[in-house]
Design a protein around this motif. Structure first.
Motif, short mmCIF file in Angstrom:
data_model
loop_
_atom_site.label_atom_id
_atom_site.label_comp_id
_atom_site.label_asym_id
_atom_site.label_seq_id
_atom_site.Cartn_x
_atom_site.Cartn_y
_atom_site.Cartn_z
N ALA A 1 1.25 8.03 -1.97
CA ALA A 1 1.76 9.04 -2.94
C ALA A 1 0.67 10.28 -2.80
CB ALA A 1 1.96 8.63 -4.50
N ASN B 1 -2.29 10.50 -5.02
CA ASN B 1 -3.43 9.33 -5.10
C ASN B 1 -4.37 9.81 -4.21
OD1 ASN B 1 -2.20 8.13 -7.23
ND2 ASN B 1 -0.85 6.76 -5.77
N ALA B 2 -5.77 9.24 -4.15
CA ALA B 2 -6.84 9.72 -3.70
C ALA B 2 -7.08 9.59 -2.12
CB ALA B 2 -7.86 8.73 -4.21
N ASP C 1 2.11 2.60 -2.81
CA ASP C 1 1.55 3.51 -3.98
C ASP C 1 0.51 4.36 -3.41
OD1 ASP C 1 3.66 2.55 -5.44
OD2 ASP C 1 2.50 1.28 -6.86
N LEU C 2 -0.53 3.80 -2.98
CA LEU C 2 -1.60 4.56 -2.28
C LEU C 2 -1.25 5.93 -1.51
CD1 LEU C 2 -4.87 4.08 -2.20
CD2 LEU C 2 -4.27 3.33 0.27
N GLU D 1 0.66 -1.30 -0.05
CA GLU D 1 0.07 -0.07 -0.10
C GLU D 1 0.79 1.15 -0.09
OE1 GLU D 1 -3.03 -0.41 -0.79
OE2 GLU D 1 -4.38 -1.01 0.76
#
Length: 319
Positions: A56, A59-60, A53-54, A51
């Motif tokens: 960054a 990101n949402a 990448d999440l 997780e």
């Protein structure tokens, strides 16, 4: 160095450990307070993560519900699923309309070279760590630090035992910054206040040696496989920060790793630090980041000095 305090001094933070003392592996769960954002910075070249990448800034998802630090190499990423199970039972998670989905980033370190390599932190261990979560934070050979070692330049036979440490700082205006770190570096660890090597590769006479000097002499990497090390940790603060600025704090926090660990961020380490932020204290991101580096350094020193030796691997206190 001041090793007083813990990451749980930050309001909303609770920490739980679970480990197998015989197999020398375990995991640590940092449960986040309501509304905490999270950033991450991965500096080592052999990371094992979930997780990230999440996290960054582009990101949402903004908020996270826990961060899991685990031994067991990539197998240990299973522990985060146990934390998700626990959080879902508590009604915690991202509301999707059909279910609450807990957001649980995770990072692992390699401890399969000590203890029993067939035993790794799993879903059940991650759940148990959540059940044990408290504001009292044990240190040393616990949780993700249970099988942690440092100083592998001459191989595991000459390495030393390390562990998990935590530290915090509180300013008069109420700003709190804390850190928790599992210390499992390829290199050696020094006290930045004195320059003294606390733990590292041991010479034939038991003297603790300088890893960088050993690398200069050999001219090659001593460790055959990347990723058989890795220092991982979490910084938390009650400062009011955006997800972007929490990411900056995670970046700056790595300075504490670089002040204590030589070499740091190698091809053989997956060094990863998360930064949780949630609160109403107005503070400069540069100040929070500078304090984060300080408490990471303190936590690393404590992670080494609080460890106890196991199975032929002495700790700093044993010498």
């Amino acid at each position: 160095m001041n090793a007083m305090g813990s990451i749980a001094d930050v309001p909303g933070i609770r920490v739980g450990h679970a480990e197998n003392k015989e197999a020398l592996t375990g995991c640590t769960v940092v449960l986040a307070g309501e509304g905490m954002v999270c950033g991450v910075d991965v500096r080592g070249s052999a990371p094992g993560t979930r997780e990230t990448d999440l996290l960054a800034p582009v990101n949402a998802v903004e908020e996270v519900h826990a961060v899991v630090l685990s031994g067991g190499s990539a197998f240990g990423l299973q522990a985060a699923t146990g934390a998700m199970d626990y959080l879902e039972e508590q009604g915690k998670g991202l509301e999707t309309g059909y279910a609450h989905v807990p957001i649980v980033p995770s990072a692992i370190l390699y401890d399969l070279s000590v203890g029993d390599a067939s035993v790794r932190p799993d879903r059940e261990m991650g759940y148990r760590a959540c059940q044990a979560a408290d504001v009292h934070v044990p240190v040393g050979n616990v949780g993700a630090g249970c099988g942690a070692t440092v100083g592998k330049a001459l191989g595991m036979d000459r390495a030393m035992k390390a562990g998990l440490g935590t530290a915090s700082v509180r300013l008069p205006d109420g700003l709190i910054v804390g850190a928790i770190v599992a210390v499992n570096a390829y290199g050696h660890v020094v006290d930045p206040a004195t320059g003294k090597i606390l733990a590292g590769p041991r010479g034939e006479d038991g003297t603790i040696l300088d890893s960088v000097q050993l690398m200069r002499r050999s001219g090659k990497e001593q460790n055959a496989f990347p990723g058989m090390n890795t220092t991982i940790g979490v910084v938390a603060t009650n400062a009011k920060l955006s997800k972007t600025r929490a990411t900056k704090v995670a970046q700056m926090a790595h300075d504490g790793l670089a002040r204590t660990t030589f070499p740091a961020h190698t091809m053989l380490d997956g060094d990863t630090l998360f930064a949780l932020a949630g609160g109403e204290i107005q503070a400069s991101v540069d100040l929070v980041g500078a304090l984060a580096a300080n408490v990471v350094a303190e936590a690393i020193v404590q992670g080494v000095t609080s460890a106890t030796g196991v199975k032929g691997l002495p700790a700093a206190g044993d010498l």
